[in-house]
Design an enzyme around this catalytic site. Sequence first.
Site, short mmCIF file in Angstrom:
data_model
loop_
_atom_site.label_atom_id
_atom_site.label_comp_id
_atom_site.label_asym_id
_atom_site.label_seq_id
_atom_site.Cartn_x
_atom_site.Cartn_y
_atom_site.Cartn_z
N ARG A 1 0.88 -1.17 0.00
CA ARG A 1 0.00 0.00 0.00
C ARG A 1 0.91 1.21 0.00
NH1 ARG A 1 -5.25 1.31 3.61
NH2 ARG A 1 -5.96 -0.27 2.12
N HIS B 1 -7.42 0.49 -6.35
CA HIS B 1 -7.54 -0.43 -5.22
C HIS B 1 -8.09 -1.76 -5.76
CE1 HIS B 1 -7.58 -1.79 -1.22
NE2 HIS B 1 -8.43 -0.96 -0.65
N GLN C 1 -9.71 -4.54 -3.41
CA GLN C 1 -11.01 -4.15 -2.87
C GLN C 1 -12.13 -4.44 -3.87
OE1 GLN C 1 -11.96 -2.58 0.28
NE2 GLN C 1 -13.92 -3.23 -0.55
N ASP D 1 -18.09 6.11 -1.04
CA ASP D 1 -16.75 6.13 -0.44
C ASP D 1 -16.56 7.52 0.18
OD1 ASP D 1 -14.12 5.50 0.21
OD2 ASP D 1 -13.39 5.44 -1.85
N CYS E 1 -16.61 0.58 0.98
CA CYS E 1 -15.35 -0.16 1.19
C CYS E 1 -14.84 0.01 2.62
CB CYS E 1 -14.30 0.32 0.19
SG CYS E 1 -14.10 2.12 0.17
N ARG F 1 -12.90 -9.50 2.06
CA ARG F 1 -11.50 -9.15 1.79
C ARG F 1 -10.60 -10.33 2.15
NH1 ARG F 1 -9.67 -3.94 1.34
NH2 ARG F 1 -7.77 -5.04 0.71
N1 CP Z 1 -11.12 -0.72 2.43
C1 CP Z 1 -9.85 -0.73 2.86
O1 CP Z 1 -8.90 -0.89 2.07
O2 CP Z 1 -9.73 -0.59 4.19
P1 CP Z 1 -8.35 -0.35 4.98
O3 CP Z 1 -7.88 1.04 4.63
O4 CP Z 1 -8.71 -0.49 6.42
O5 CP Z 1 -7.35 -1.38 4.53
#
Ligand code: CP
Length: 333
Positions: free
Chosen positions: A103, A130, A133, A228, A269, A297
Amino acid sequence: MLRHFVQILDFSSEELQKIMQLTALLKRADKEGACPRLLQGASLGMIFEEPSTRTRVSFEVAMTKLGGHALYLRPGEIHLGVRESMKDTARVVSRMVDVIEARTLKHQTVLDLAKYSTVPVINGLTDFNHPTQVLCDVFTMIEHSPADRKLQDIHLTFVGDATNVCVSLMFICARLGISFTQAAPEKYQVSAEHRAMVADACAESGAKLTFTDDPAAAVSNADFIYTDLWWWVGQEDEIPERRAAFMPKYQVNAELLSKAPSTARFMHCLPASRGVEATDEVLDGPQSIIYDQSENRLHTEKALLVWFVYPRLKRPSDALMEHHRGLVEAFLG
Ligand code: CP
């Protein structure tokens, strides 16, 4: 050729559907307490430049359930871009682990990791997209659709800013043939540059994309309504302008949900700013499937890890294992 999971559009519809079928198999096994330990002895390096709940926990637990091991690596604890180039980090870490999840603030960082890594790199969110996700999201949508519903007959409406999640949802819908609508003020709709990236995918899959500033019309035929955050880290200066642009017209609340079919499901998400882009009554209401999304997830990460790592693992015979054990034992006397 070494493949990475940095962008949904790098994968065909068939491949994405296979990964989702694998997700279903692994979820069923897990529910019966029988998750196969397919990645025994394997290691996952998890690089996080940003905080995370779902991505971190799902990848780490997935690796443990599959019999492997995960390392949480963050700036300040490893030489990530400080005192060591990304090129060297990628080369060194990939000599020791079997797969990397990253990330990063900038999408280019994940691209650089993938360029120099000798093991698969999985994008765990960047400023551009992402992919893990949205693969999970489509899996969740299929779970919450009638069994005979074709992907081409599903309609997803995203209400809100063209975030990395929104853009990734557009990518996966374009690839799989799902109808995608974004409702947002024109300034916050998906850019022409990003729309152009899916022209070929839409032509191939038949996916219809719609962009509108009318959220009530956008949800009127939605099977799934998704939202979101309206602002993210680094956009603090824009909060007053963004709040004025989105509130109250684009908030997913009971009134907006009443304009959708009663069978429509609500998705997010997470993390959510409760009372901002969506209200508690919607987030916690009977149409919400946000926690199914979160749980999925875990199952999606298991499938991705197995898909990318299992075929690359050496599976030595018992005889070979015994041979090497014997050599070491003989050396030690
Ligand atoms: N949706 C998501 O990626 O959550 P986090 O930021 O908690 O990983």
